[in-house]
Design a protein around this motif. Structure first.
Motif, mmCIF file in Angstrom:
data_model
loop_
_atom_site.group_PDB
_atom_site.id
_atom_site.type_symbol
_atom_site.label_atom_id
_atom_site.label_comp_id
_atom_site.label_asym_id
_atom_site.label_seq_id
_atom_site.Cartn_x
_atom_site.Cartn_y
_atom_site.Cartn_z
ATOM 1 N N PRO A 31 -53.279 -23.594 -21.412
ATOM 2 C CA PRO A 31 -52.638 -24.442 -22.417
ATOM 3 C C PRO A 31 -51.139 -24.201 -22.465
ATOM 4 O O PRO A 31 -50.696 -23.057 -22.390
ATOM 5 N N TYR A 32 -50.359 -25.263 -22.612
ATOM 6 C CA TYR A 32 -48.909 -25.096 -22.714
ATOM 7 C C TYR A 32 -48.544 -24.443 -24.038
ATOM 8 O O TYR A 32 -47.697 -23.564 -24.099
ATOM 9 N N LEU A 33 -49.196 -24.866 -25.089
ATOM 10 C CA LEU A 33 -48.951 -24.307 -26.409
ATOM 11 C C LEU A 33 -50.195 -23.607 -26.931
ATOM 12 O O LEU A 33 -51.300 -24.124 -26.801
ATOM 13 N N MET A 34 -49.990 -22.440 -27.536
ATOM 14 C CA MET A 34 -51.044 -21.789 -28.291
ATOM 15 C C MET A 34 -50.455 -21.393 -29.633
ATOM 16 O O MET A 34 -49.261 -21.077 -29.729
ATOM 17 N N ALA A 35 -51.293 -21.411 -30.637
ATOM 18 C CA ALA A 35 -50.762 -21.229 -31.983
ATOM 19 C C ALA A 35 -51.779 -20.557 -32.887
ATOM 20 O O ALA A 35 -52.980 -20.552 -32.616
ATOM 21 N N TRP A 36 -51.261 -20.020 -33.975
ATOM 22 C CA TRP A 36 -52.084 -19.537 -35.071
ATOM 23 C C TRP A 36 -51.795 -20.398 -36.297
ATOM 24 O O TRP A 36 -50.638 -20.638 -36.642
ATOM 25 N N PHE A 37 -52.864 -20.845 -36.914
ATOM 26 C CA PHE A 37 -52.797 -21.548 -38.186
ATOM 27 C C PHE A 37 -53.572 -20.732 -39.204
ATOM 28 O O PHE A 37 -54.364 -19.859 -38.853
ATOM 29 N N ASP A 89 -50.795 -13.696 -47.761
ATOM 30 C CA ASP A 89 -51.218 -13.931 -46.376
ATOM 31 C C ASP A 89 -52.737 -14.091 -46.273
ATOM 32 O O ASP A 89 -53.259 -14.401 -45.199
ATOM 33 N N THR A 90 -53.440 -13.877 -47.372
ATOM 34 C CA THR A 90 -54.886 -14.011 -47.372
ATOM 35 C C THR A 90 -55.293 -15.432 -47.020
ATOM 36 O O THR A 90 -54.842 -16.395 -47.657
ATOM 37 N N ALA A 91 -56.127 -15.570 -45.989
ATOM 38 C CA ALA A 91 -56.539 -16.901 -45.525
ATOM 39 C C ALA A 91 -57.511 -16.746 -44.360
ATOM 40 O O ALA A 91 -57.686 -15.645 -43.822
ATOM 41 N N MET A 92 -58.101 -17.869 -43.972
ATOM 42 C CA MET A 92 -58.820 -17.925 -42.708
ATOM 43 C C MET A 92 -57.783 -18.260 -41.642
ATOM 44 O O MET A 92 -57.014 -19.218 -41.810
ATOM 45 N N TYR A 93 -57.754 -17.480 -40.578
ATOM 46 C CA TYR A 93 -56.792 -17.683 -39.512
ATOM 47 C C TYR A 93 -57.491 -18.307 -38.302
ATOM 48 O O TYR A 93 -58.546 -17.836 -37.867
ATOM 49 N N TYR A 94 -56.866 -19.355 -37.786
ATOM 50 C CA TYR A 94 -57.422 -20.108 -36.667
ATOM 51 C C TYR A 94 -56.484 -20.075 -35.467
ATOM 52 O O TYR A 94 -55.273 -20.211 -35.610
ATOM 53 N N CYS A 95 -57.060 -19.953 -34.315
ATOM 54 C CA CYS A 95 -56.359 -20.074 -33.049
ATOM 55 C C CYS A 95 -56.454 -21.528 -32.591
ATOM 56 O O CYS A 95 -57.500 -22.172 -32.782
ATOM 57 N N ALA A 96 -55.377 -22.048 -32.012
ATOM 58 C CA ALA A 96 -55.377 -23.429 -31.556
ATOM 59 C C ALA A 96 -54.622 -23.543 -30.239
ATOM 60 O O ALA A 96 -53.754 -22.715 -29.952
ATOM 61 N N ALA A 97 -54.945 -24.573 -29.490
ATOM 62 C CA ALA A 97 -54.298 -24.782 -28.196
ATOM 63 C C ALA A 97 -54.023 -26.253 -27.961
ATOM 64 O O ALA A 97 -54.785 -27.119 -28.406
ATOM 65 N N ALA A 98 -52.917 -26.503 -27.257
ATOM 66 C CA ALA A 98 -52.560 -27.852 -26.836
ATOM 67 C C ALA A 98 -52.110 -27.789 -25.385
ATOM 68 O O ALA A 98 -51.403 -26.850 -25.009
ATOM 69 N N MET A 99 -52.494 -28.767 -24.598
ATOM 70 C CA MET A 99 -52.206 -28.704 -23.167
ATOM 71 C C MET A 99 -50.780 -29.118 -22.847
ATOM 72 O O MET A 99 -50.277 -28.765 -21.773
ATOM 73 N N GLY A 100 -50.108 -29.853 -23.756
ATOM 74 C CA GLY A 100 -48.755 -30.297 -23.475
ATOM 75 C C GLY A 100 -47.837 -30.064 -24.655
ATOM 76 O O GLY A 100 -48.250 -29.585 -25.718
ATOM 77 N N TRP A 101 -46.578 -30.398 -24.447
ATOM 78 C CA TRP A 101 -45.586 -30.268 -25.522
ATOM 79 C C TRP A 101 -45.845 -31.341 -26.571
ATOM 80 O O TRP A 101 -46.184 -32.473 -26.243
ATOM 81 N N VAL A 102 -45.663 -30.980 -27.833
ATOM 82 C CA VAL A 102 -45.998 -31.910 -28.909
ATOM 83 C C VAL A 102 -44.790 -32.326 -29.724
ATOM 84 O O VAL A 102 -44.927 -32.996 -30.747
ATOM 85 N N GLY A 103 -43.608 -31.892 -29.316
ATOM 86 C CA GLY A 103 -42.383 -32.310 -29.982
ATOM 87 C C GLY A 103 -42.213 -31.715 -31.362
ATOM 88 O O GLY A 103 -42.592 -30.579 -31.622
ATOM 89 N N SER A 104 -41.677 -32.493 -32.270
ATOM 90 C CA SER A 104 -41.323 -31.994 -33.591
ATOM 91 C C SER A 104 -42.526 -31.687 -34.463
ATOM 92 O O SER A 104 -42.390 -31.072 -35.516
ATOM 93 N N SER A 105 -43.712 -32.113 -34.050
ATOM 94 C CA SER A 105 -44.922 -31.863 -34.838
ATOM 95 C C SER A 105 -45.601 -30.562 -34.445
ATOM 96 O O SER A 105 -46.812 -30.433 -34.545
#
Length: 125
Positions: A31-37, A89-105
């Motif tokens: 994946p190009y982008l990986m993130a934590w939400f 900071d208490t929350a459910m934490y999720y890993c996420a992935a996107a295959m390409g660049w998503v710009g300002s979003s």
């Protein structure tokens, strides 16, 4: 199809640390982008940190200087080192992935195609 599995959540006192991991599998391309939400009860899911394939990182203001996102491309694993944890900071934490660049979003959940099941983080005061 990308499968994401988080681990490392738990309960800590304020000021403590946790390290979250996210293992990616069934991938044909990194994946190009990986993130934590994260999502707290009654609140919308919010972006915490994002990292590109080449290691560029972005953080939401509330975690800057306390959280560090990293990825090991050889192991297809994403990490989130969380230091100086606060009750908010208490929350459910999720890993996420996107295959390409998503710009300002880049911090929008709608920009990411693949999600893990989440791991719970609880910080007590």
């Amino acid at each position: 199809q990308v499968q994401l599995v988080e681990s490392g959540g738990g309960s800590v006192q304020a000021g403590g640390s946790l390290r979250l991991s996210c293992a990616a599998s069934d991938i044909t391309a990194r994946p190009y982008l990986m993130a934590w939400f994260r999502q707290a009860p009654g609140k919308e899911r919010e972006g915490v940190a994002v990292i590109t394939l080449t290691g560029t990182t972005l953080y939401t203001d509330s975690v800057k200087g306390r959280f560090t996102i990293s990825r090991d491309n050889a192991k297809n694993t994403l990490y989130l080192q969380m230091d100086s944890l606060k009750p908010e900071d208490t929350a459910m934490y999720y890993c996420a992935a996107a295959m390409g660049w998503v710009g300002s979003s880049i911090f929008s959940p709608r920009s990411f195609n693949y999600w893990g099941q989440g791991t719970q983080v609880a910080v007590s005061s």
